[in-house]
Structure formats: C-alpha cells, structure tokens
Scaffold this motif. Structure first.
Motif, PDB file in Angstrom:
ATOM      1  N   GLY A 278       0.820  -1.200   0.000  1.00 27.29           N
ATOM      2  CA  GLY A 278       0.000   0.000   0.000  1.00 27.29           C
ATOM      3  C   GLY A 278       0.859   1.256   0.000  1.00 27.29           C
ATOM      4  N   VAL A 279       0.423   2.271  -0.752  1.00 32.17           N
ATOM      5  CA  VAL A 279       1.126   3.554  -0.806  1.00 32.17           C
ATOM      6  C   VAL A 279       0.094   4.659  -0.588  1.00 32.17           C
ATOM      7  N   VAL A 280       0.307   5.481   0.440  1.00 34.21           N
ATOM      8  CA  VAL A 280      -0.600   6.600   0.739  1.00 34.21           C
ATOM      9  C   VAL A 280       0.135   7.902   0.440  1.00 34.21           C
ATOM     10  N   LEU A 281      -0.406   8.656  -0.509  1.00 30.93           N
ATOM     11  CA  LEU A 281       0.200   9.922  -0.908  1.00 30.93           C
ATOM     12  C   LEU A 281      -0.621  11.097  -0.372  1.00 30.93           C
ATOM     13  N   THR A 282      -0.199  12.283  -0.711  1.00 29.78           N
ATOM     14  CA  THR A 282      -0.794  13.525  -0.238  1.00 29.78           C
ATOM     15  C   THR A 282      -2.313  13.569  -0.403  1.00 29.78           C
ATOM     16  N   GLY A 283      -3.000  14.228   0.514  1.00 30.12           N
ATOM     17  CA  GLY A 283      -4.446  14.385   0.390  1.00 30.12           C
ATOM     18  C   GLY A 283      -5.110  14.795   1.684  1.00 30.12           C
ATOM     19  N   MET A 284      -6.249  15.476   1.552  1.00 36.44           N
ATOM     20  CA  MET A 284      -7.052  15.833   2.720  1.00 36.44           C
ATOM     21  C   MET A 284      -7.804  14.614   3.234  1.00 36.44           C
ATOM     22  N   GLY A 285      -8.193  14.667   4.516  1.00 37.03           N
ATOM     23  CA  GLY A 285      -9.012  13.614   5.092  1.00 37.03           C
ATOM     24  C   GLY A 285      -8.195  12.439   5.581  1.00 37.03           C
ATOM     25  N   ASP A 286      -8.875  11.296   5.738  1.00 34.75           N
ATOM     26  CA  ASP A 286      -8.215  10.110   6.288  1.00 34.75           C
ATOM     27  C   ASP A 286      -8.483   8.858   5.469  1.00 34.75           C
ATOM     28  N   ASP A 287      -8.881   9.036   4.190  1.00 37.18           N
ATOM     29  CA  ASP A 287      -9.120   7.873   3.341  1.00 37.18           C
ATOM     30  C   ASP A 287      -7.837   7.052   3.236  1.00 37.18           C
ATOM     31  N   GLY A 288      -7.954   5.749   3.409  1.00 34.60           N
ATOM     32  CA  GLY A 288      -6.806   4.853   3.378  1.00 34.60           C
ATOM     33  C   GLY A 288      -6.339   4.389   4.736  1.00 34.60           C
ATOM     34  N   ALA A 289      -6.746   5.098   5.813  1.00 34.50           N
ATOM     35  CA  ALA A 289      -6.284   4.721   7.159  1.00 34.50           C
ATOM     36  C   ALA A 289      -6.819   3.353   7.558  1.00 34.50           C
ATOM     37  N   ASP A 290      -8.095   3.088   7.289  1.00 31.89           N
ATOM     38  CA  ASP A 290      -8.633   1.753   7.573  1.00 31.89           C
ATOM     39  C   ASP A 290      -8.004   0.716   6.650  1.00 31.89           C
ATOM     40  N   GLY A 291      -7.789   1.106   5.400  1.00 25.37           N
ATOM     41  CA  GLY A 291      -7.243   0.170   4.430  1.00 25.37           C
ATOM     42  C   GLY A 291      -5.850  -0.313   4.763  1.00 25.37           C
ATOM     43  N   VAL A 292      -4.989   0.584   5.284  1.00 25.46           N
ATOM     44  CA  VAL A 292      -3.622   0.135   5.604  1.00 25.46           C
ATOM     45  C   VAL A 292      -3.616  -0.871   6.742  1.00 25.46           C
ATOM     46  N   LEU A 293      -4.604  -0.791   7.630  1.00 24.92           N
ATOM     47  CA  LEU A 293      -4.713  -1.794   8.703  1.00 24.92           C
ATOM     48  C   LEU A 293      -4.971  -3.177   8.120  1.00 24.92           C
ATOM     49  N   HIS A 294      -5.845  -3.258   7.125  1.00 18.66           N
ATOM     50  CA  HIS A 294      -6.121  -4.541   6.473  1.00 18.66           C
ATOM     51  C   HIS A 294      -4.865  -5.078   5.788  1.00 18.66           C
TER      52      HIS A 294
END
Length: 343
Positions: A278-294
């Motif tokens: 998983g790669v999380v790049l710049t952005g507002m909010g918290d989309d992806g936070a639950d996904g990285v846990l999975h």
C-alpha cells in the motif's frame, strides 16, 4: 484573487468565494500580465486561475508566479480542456475546479462546495509550502500508440500488486512516482485518486505517456498483469475481485470518499495478502487509514508520504497514526524504496 478574462466568471467566482466564511477577494485580473502586477500589490493567499486568456495566458502566469512569489493556485477549467489542467498542475498549480456555466444553476452549488473545500485545504498548508512547491518538467507530447508495450499473456501475473491512494496534490505526486517506475517491473499498480469523473481518463493517458508501465483508466474488469497500472474512474470505486481481477464498482452508501482508497486497499489485502503493498500519498481527510490496517494484518507492507513533500499531510498522517506504516518517506525516496521492494 480571481484571474479570468470573462467578466461573468470573475463576478460569479467572486460571489461564490465571498460566501465562504472568512474569504475576501482582494483583487480581480483579466489576464496574466495584470495578475502578476496585482499579486505583488495584494499578496493573496490563494489565486483562482483561468488558463486561456489574452496577452499572457495562465501557463505563462504560473511559470512566472512560481518563480517570483510561489502562491497556491486553483485552476478553473472547462471539461473540454482536461489536458490543460494536468499541464497546469505540473507547472505548480495546487488543484482545480470546474468552470461556472451560465445555464445550469445546480452546477454553481457544486462549484461553491468545491471552492470551500479548496479554501479549507489552503488553510491547512504550512507557511513554507509555497517556497518549496516543485515545478515538473512537462510530459513530452509523444503518441500513445508508440509507448504501448507488446500485448501480454494471461499467465503474466505479477509478483506484487501496489495499491495507491491520493487526493489533493495527488496528480503531481503520481507523475513523480510513475516517472521512477521502470517498464519491466514485476508488479501491477492500482490507483484510487480523488478526481471528478470526466478527468480520470485524460489523467491516465498523461501518466501513460511517461513511458514506464502501461497506464489506463479501468473499465469493467481486467486481469492483473505485471507492468500495467489501472486508474479508478471518477465517481466509481476499484476493487480486487475473484480470480485476481481488478473490477470497477459503483459506490456504496458507506463509502465516505469516492473513489474509495479504503475499499481498494481492503479488497486487495484480502485477495493478495503479503503480495500487496500500500502507498498513501498527499491528500485531505483520512481515506486509506482503515485500508492500511487490512494490508498490515495480512502481511503486506505500507509506504506513506512524509510531510517534507506532501502538499496536504491529512491522508499520510492518518495512515501514520495507525502505527502500521512500514516507512514514512519524501516522495522521491519513497519511489526509490518502492522500486527496491519490487525488484
């Protein structure tokens, strides 16, 4: 500050902006030349910019502005000029919104909401951001057909699948990331970038012209093949489904963001386990936070962009707070680490 050669657009954008609490339009300019002079006088916190103007167009204005007084710029563009939007982002613009029209009043409500989001985004920027905004070398205008690799067989399954989530600042970050990905990499890339529906195909074509992996906007379902990248279409969601197919899905009531990074990450983790990165790049909010846990729970690894390069640290910061991110890195170093993992 509002920069537009159309009197209607200047008036409409001023009215929409000044309905946002705390916003005052300090100046209005009809072309880039007038805007450059006005920037020095009023020193705005944000500029909305039309790209097609007489005397000095928006592209020339952007180059000079970023050299003289880097300032957050929101491009205001019609749907017919999608390619210009991404060129402007590479020149240093922060984000974009659709241009107002004279006929559809419901569009104005949507544009007002988008402008309010952009204003909130600019308020989150660190004071030093403008001074470190990076202008990219424009993508060369090469023919798409000349860059497409030879057709691959259905058995050409990747060793890794890289799922990428981004929002504000993401288009420029993704260009920088994909420029570092070699064509022969043994991986498939799946991208959920928060973007309006009519822009994602043009964005995929622009990434494809970088000449590395083959990039397309996803439609329907596709088998996962190495050396390919699929961009989630705006207004839809992307999942990894049965038989390791990448599948475009309609939105669901519990999708907080569209396209949903969480949904992409979760389905990829469930189907791929430790093959998933998983790669999380710049952005507002918290989309992806639950996904990285999975991803982490199933043995995958996670990279996130650090504050040194992230335009908005919201999404990477939320991922970091989960405690499962393998490494927080500036974008260029992140790309190098990713390629190292994929070798």
């Amino acid at each position: 500050m509002v920069v537009d050669d159309s009197a209607y657009n200047r008036r409409t954008l001023t009215e929409l902006l000044e309905q946002i609490p705390g916003v005052v339009v300090a100046g209005k300019a009809t072309d880039g030349d007038e805007a450059l002079r006005m920037v020095q006088e009023v020193q705005p916190d944000l500029v909305t910019l039309d790209l097609e103007m007489p005397r000095m167009d928006g592209f020339t204005f952007l180059r000079l502005l970023m050299a003289r007084r880097p300032t957050p710029v929101i491009v205001v563009s019609g749907y017919s000029n999608k390619e210009n939007v991404f060129r402007a982002l590479e020149l240093g613009a922060l984000d974009f919104v659709a241009k107002p029209t004279r006929t559809v009043t419901t569009d104005l409500h949507v544009i007002k909401e988008e402008l309010a989001e952009k204003v909130a985004m600019v308020r989150q920027l660190t004071p030093s951001l403008g001074a470190r905004r990076r202008v990219l070398t424009p993508v060369p205008p090469r023919a798409l057909s000349a860059l497409r690799p030879e057709p691959r067989t259905t058995t050409d399954r990747p060793r890794h699948v890289v799922v990428v989530g981004a929002s504000t600042g993401g288009p420029t970050a993704l260009v920088r990331l994909f420029r570092n990905i070699p064509q022969d990499i043994d991986a498939t890339f799946l991208v959920a970038q928060h973007m309006p529906p009519r822009f994602t195909r043009t964005f995929a074509e622009r990434l494809h012209r970088l000449g590395g992996v083959q990039v397309q906007e996803a439609t329907g379902s596709h088998p996962l093949k190495r050396g390919e990248a699929w961009i989630c279409p705006g207004g839809k969601c992307l999942e990894v489904g049965l038989d390791l197919q990448v599948v475009v899905k309609d939105t669901e009531p519990d999708d907080r963001y569209v396209p949903s990074v969480d949904r992409l990450f979760e389905t990829a983790a469930k189907k791929l386990g430790e093959q998933c990165i998983g790669v999380v790049l710049t952005g507002m909010g918290d989309d992806g936070a639950d996904g990285v846990l999975h991803i982490a729970r199933r043995g995958g690894r996670v990279l996130a962009e650090s504050p040194e390069s992230a335009v908005i640290y919201g999404m990477p910061g939320a991922a970091e707070r989960t405690g499962v991110v393998t490494a927080m890195l500036p974008l260029e170093t992140l790309a190098e680490r990713l390629v190292m993992w994929l070798r």
